[in-house]
Design a protein around this motif. Structure first.
Motif, PDB file in Angstrom:
ATOM      1  N   LEU A  45       0.827  -1.210   0.000  1.00 32.07           N
ATOM      2  CA  LEU A  45       0.000   0.000   0.000  1.00 32.07           C
ATOM      3  C   LEU A  45       0.861   1.258   0.000  1.00 32.07           C
ATOM      4  O   LEU A  45       0.535   2.257  -0.657  1.00 32.07           O
ATOM      5  CB  LEU A  45      -0.925  -0.006   1.219  1.00 32.07           C
ATOM      6  N   GLU A  79       2.294   1.759  -3.420  1.00 34.57           N
ATOM      7  CA  GLU A  79       1.263   2.168  -4.374  1.00 34.57           C
ATOM      8  C   GLU A  79       1.214   3.683  -4.538  1.00 34.57           C
ATOM      9  O   GLU A  79       0.944   4.182  -5.626  1.00 34.57           O
ATOM     10  CB  GLU A  79      -0.107   1.647  -3.909  1.00 34.57           C
ATOM     11  N   ARG A 113       4.006   5.043  -7.739  1.00 34.90           N
ATOM     12  CA  ARG A 113       2.680   4.703  -8.256  1.00 34.90           C
ATOM     13  C   ARG A 113       2.700   3.837  -9.502  1.00 34.90           C
ATOM     14  O   ARG A 113       1.710   3.204  -9.839  1.00 34.90           O
ATOM     15  CB  ARG A 113       1.885   5.983  -8.542  1.00 34.90           C
ATOM     16  N   GLN A 145       3.165  -1.596 -10.534  1.00 30.96           N
ATOM     17  CA  GLN A 145       1.896  -2.288 -10.714  1.00 30.96           C
ATOM     18  C   GLN A 145       2.140  -3.706 -11.222  1.00 30.96           C
ATOM     19  O   GLN A 145       3.190  -4.001 -11.809  1.00 30.96           O
ATOM     20  CB  GLN A 145       1.017  -1.523 -11.726  1.00 30.96           C
ATOM     21  N   PRO A 198      -5.741   1.586 -10.455  1.00 32.97           N
ATOM     22  CA  PRO A 198      -5.792   1.987  -9.045  1.00 32.97           C
ATOM     23  C   PRO A 198      -5.862   3.504  -8.922  1.00 32.97           C
ATOM     24  O   PRO A 198      -5.512   4.234  -9.855  1.00 32.97           O
ATOM     25  CB  PRO A 198      -4.477   1.439  -8.474  1.00 32.97           C
ATOM     26  N   ARG A 219      -4.277  -6.330  -9.070  1.00 33.10           N
ATOM     27  CA  ARG A 219      -3.678  -5.800  -7.851  1.00 33.10           C
ATOM     28  C   ARG A 219      -2.729  -6.835  -7.252  1.00 33.10           C
ATOM     29  O   ARG A 219      -2.865  -8.026  -7.463  1.00 33.10           O
ATOM     30  CB  ARG A 219      -4.768  -5.446  -6.812  1.00 33.10           C
ATOM     31  N   TYR A 220      -1.779  -6.356  -6.458  1.00 31.04           N
ATOM     32  CA  TYR A 220      -0.832  -7.259  -5.812  1.00 31.04           C
ATOM     33  C   TYR A 220      -1.474  -8.051  -4.687  1.00 31.04           C
ATOM     34  O   TYR A 220      -1.236  -9.242  -4.523  1.00 31.04           O
ATOM     35  CB  TYR A 220       0.347  -6.458  -5.251  1.00 31.04           C
ATOM     36  N   GLN A 245      -6.124  -4.872  -1.498  1.00 35.12           N
ATOM     37  CA  GLN A 245      -6.262  -3.812  -2.503  1.00 35.12           C
ATOM     38  C   GLN A 245      -7.472  -4.065  -3.391  1.00 35.12           C
ATOM     39  O   GLN A 245      -8.248  -3.139  -3.690  1.00 35.12           O
ATOM     40  CB  GLN A 245      -5.008  -3.743  -3.379  1.00 35.12           C
TER      41      GLN A 245
END
Length: 645
Positions: free
Chosen positions: A117, A120, A124, A127, A258, A346-347, A351
């Motif tokens: 998080l 992220e 940014r 991904q 995201p 998403r990882y 998320q």
């Protein structure tokens, strides 16, 4: 009350702003004189609209984390999403959805989840690989769009002669314009309006696939026509690929990305469309010298027109490698599929749960708003706040065409030929314009959120006007004695125009239109905006050859240079700034009566001269912190008894 301040609350918990609205009315001519003839039903409706807008802005605001965890778990169990680990993800995800940036305040997250998080937002563009495939897909779709638009630029140098429409008579000029504009006629009257039914029936991926099939077939078809009317039919069919795709791809990008990269990803539509425009010029230049073969007349222009199918085929081949939009699954009440789709993008599960749960709460809020408001099209026109947003959106969409950019995009090769370039030099010069259009769109990713939408337009419109006048007047340079000077000046004017267009009127219209409307009418506002764009694209494309014949080339350029001056004043008077504002703040901005904003815009002219030309020290006026404007806002000035803006 200043426009950028939130209303204060009284002891009862209601905002003092609402209390003022309920008990006092201000005369339009003297804001300090109360009146008692207030239409309370109008005020109640206005409060309901604003409360609904605030709920759409963040449906989870003000709820405790304990309650959010309970809501998240309840949602997961109700829709039978996964096992206990997934339920835990929705408990934590619901808390994160309230404010994703405050992840450190959510208790119970693992060290790995905290790390992902944090990354992220701090990095940014870190991904999953599948998210990058989605980004590549959206970029390629934009390139399809741009290439579809510009391969005709070079091809028309050859097929006009073959179709017998290469003269300067009115029939030839109007038919040339009709062939160029056929896709955009289809977009404005049919294509754009098929976006909603296509998306409902086929989903986002299905719509992208179908529209790229239309594009590929139409491009291939264009390579086998032998008459002008056959070319018109093929190019009209191309509009079924351009229209719905231009609306669907940005939606798909927004729904899969995201929060940290959503704005940047959606904005790249314009940049990669510019890249596709450049590819169209590359194709024209690459196939220029292909000779006729085996009785095929015009093999070079046929390959040019058909080559635009290649990026569409790339999209067709890998669009289904990407997951479907989670929001589309949710709109079909397939919540587990929405979560499963989001997990690919998403990882961490938390998320995916965060973004899915926030989508769900927004959809529920939108359902409530739809029940409250009734017909969104009526609300778009009836509510003054929406009407002002519509006016501003229509101005920027209209001016994106009437600034004259697509005259150059579609006819630059012919324009350069008229300036006495050789055919190969004309195509090379067109490629230069396409390259400039793409490269100078890149800075807009940063300037649009720093310098601002309105400031970019106010700066670039006068410059675009100057460079179009310069380009047009360059045709007066004697071709016999100063051929090199004429060629250089025409190319320079067009290139300078491209440099100032690309970071201004290029990316601003789509960005501005997408954020100006309240969420409950946004899709309708965007449909109107895109239809306006394509309609005036059609008008510009079909009229340029005849305009050039009637006005001469210098006069035709002067026509669009003058429209850039008009565009400057339209922006100055009617376009509020929307940079870095929340939905609530945008409601405040668009609640300023139009006459007040227009007067403010006019007052900015002497301020500019005093501050920047005379170098005097003077403070800028801040309209939204102005007491007069603030009082108008506080009393619900939207409900003008005279029915004005």
């Amino acid at each position: 009350m200043a426009y950028n301040e939130r209303p204060k609350s009284d002891s009862s918990g209601h905002s003092t702003n609402e209390t003022r609205i309920e008990h006092m009315e201000y005369d339009d001519r003297n804001h300090s004189i109360p009146r008692t003839s207030r239409n309370f039903s109008s005020l109640a409706a206005e409060r309901m609209r604003r409360n609904a807008a605030a709920k759409l802005a963040n449906p989870l605001a003000g709820i405790s984390h304990a309650k959010l965890e309970e809501m998240g778990a309840s949602y997961a169990r109700k829709h039978q999403i996964g096992d206990e680990e997934d339920i835990r993800a929705f408990q934590k995800g619901a808390c994160l959805a309230q404010d994703p940036k405050r992840y450190h305040q959510v208790a119970g997250l693992t060290a790995k989840e905290m790390s992902v998080l944090k990354r992220e937002f701090e990095n940014r563009w870190s991904q999953p690989k599948l998210m990058y495939i989605v980004i590549i897909l959206c970029s390629t779709c934009a390139a399809v769009q741009g290439m579809d638009e510009t391969v005709v630029n070079g091809a028309q140098l050859f097929y006009r002669y073959q179709f017998g429409i290469d003269g300067e008579d009115s029939r030839s000029t109007w038919l040339t314009g009709l062939l160029n504009s056929a896709p955009y006629l289809c977009c404005s009257v049919l294509g754009c309006w098929l976006t909603t039914p296509f998306n409902n029936l086929f989903g986002r991926r299905g719509t992208i696939f179908l529209t790229c099939v239309f594009s590929a077939l139409a491009c291939f078809w264009q390579g086998f026509v032998n008459t002008w009317w056959h070319m018109f039919i093929a190019r009209f069919f191309l509009g079924f690929g351009i229209g719905p795709k231009s609306a669907t791809v940005p939606i798909y990008a927004a729904e899969t990305s995201p929060p940290a990269i959503r704005g940047a990803l959606v904005m790249q539509w314009q940049m990669w469309t510019a890249f596709g425009i450049m590819l169209g010029y590359v194709s024209d230049l690459a196939f220029y010298k292909v000779p006729d073969s085996s009785g095929i007349v015009g093999l070079n222009w046929r390959i040019m027109m058909a080559s635009a199918m290649l990026p569409a085929l790339v999209v067709i081949c890998f669009v289904f490698l990407c997951p479907e939009s989670p929001r589309w699954y949710m709109s079909k009440n397939r919540h587990y599929k929405a979560y499963e789709s989001m997990r690919w993008l998403r990882y961490e599960k938390v998320q995916a749960a965060r973004d899915v749960y926030y989508m769900y709460t927004l959809l529920e809020a939108e359902k409530e708003v739809q029940q409250l408001h009734g017909n969104p099209l009526v609300e778009l026109i009836k509510v003054p706040r929406n009407r002002r947003a519509m006016l501003a959106s229509e101005i920027v969409m209209f001016m994106q065409q009437f600034c004259g950019v697509n005259v150059i995009a579609y006819y630059s090769s012919q324009i350069f030929l008229d300036a006495r370039f050789s055919p190969i030099s004309a195509l090379t010069a067109s490629l230069g314009f396409g390259l400039i259009n793409w490269i100078f769109a890149i800075p807009a990713i940063y300037t649009i959120d720093t310098f601002g939408r309105r400031n970019l337009l106010l700066t670039t419109f006068p410059l675009m006007s100057v460079f179009l006048f310069f380009t047009g007047f360059s045709f007066f340079i004697s071709d016999e004695t100063q051929h090199t000077a004429r060629v250089a000046c025409v190319a320079l004017g067009i290139y300078l125009f491209g440099i100032v267009y690309s970071p201004g009127e290029g990316p601003v219209p789509f960005t501005y239109s997408a954020e100006a409307y309240p969420l409950y009418v946004r899709t309708y506002g965007m449909s109107l905006a895109t239809a306006t764009l394509w309609f005036f694209n059609f008008v510009l494309s079909i009229t340029w050859p005849s305009l050039q014949t009637a006005f001469t080339t210098p006069g035709a350029f002067a026509w669009y240079a003058t429209w850039n001056i008009i565009g400057f004043f339209l922006v100055l008077l009617f376009l509020p700034e929307t940079k870095a504002k929340t939905l609530e703040e945008l409601d405040q901005v668009f609640s300023v009566p139009t006459r007040l904003h227009a007067a403010y815009g006019l007052r900015q002219i002497p301020y500019f001269f005093r501050r920047y030309l005379l170098r005097q020290h003077c403070e800028p006026e801040r309209l939204y912190e102005n007491d007069e404007a603030g009082e108008d806002r506080d009393v619900g000035f939207d409900h003008d008894p005279e029915g004005g803006f």
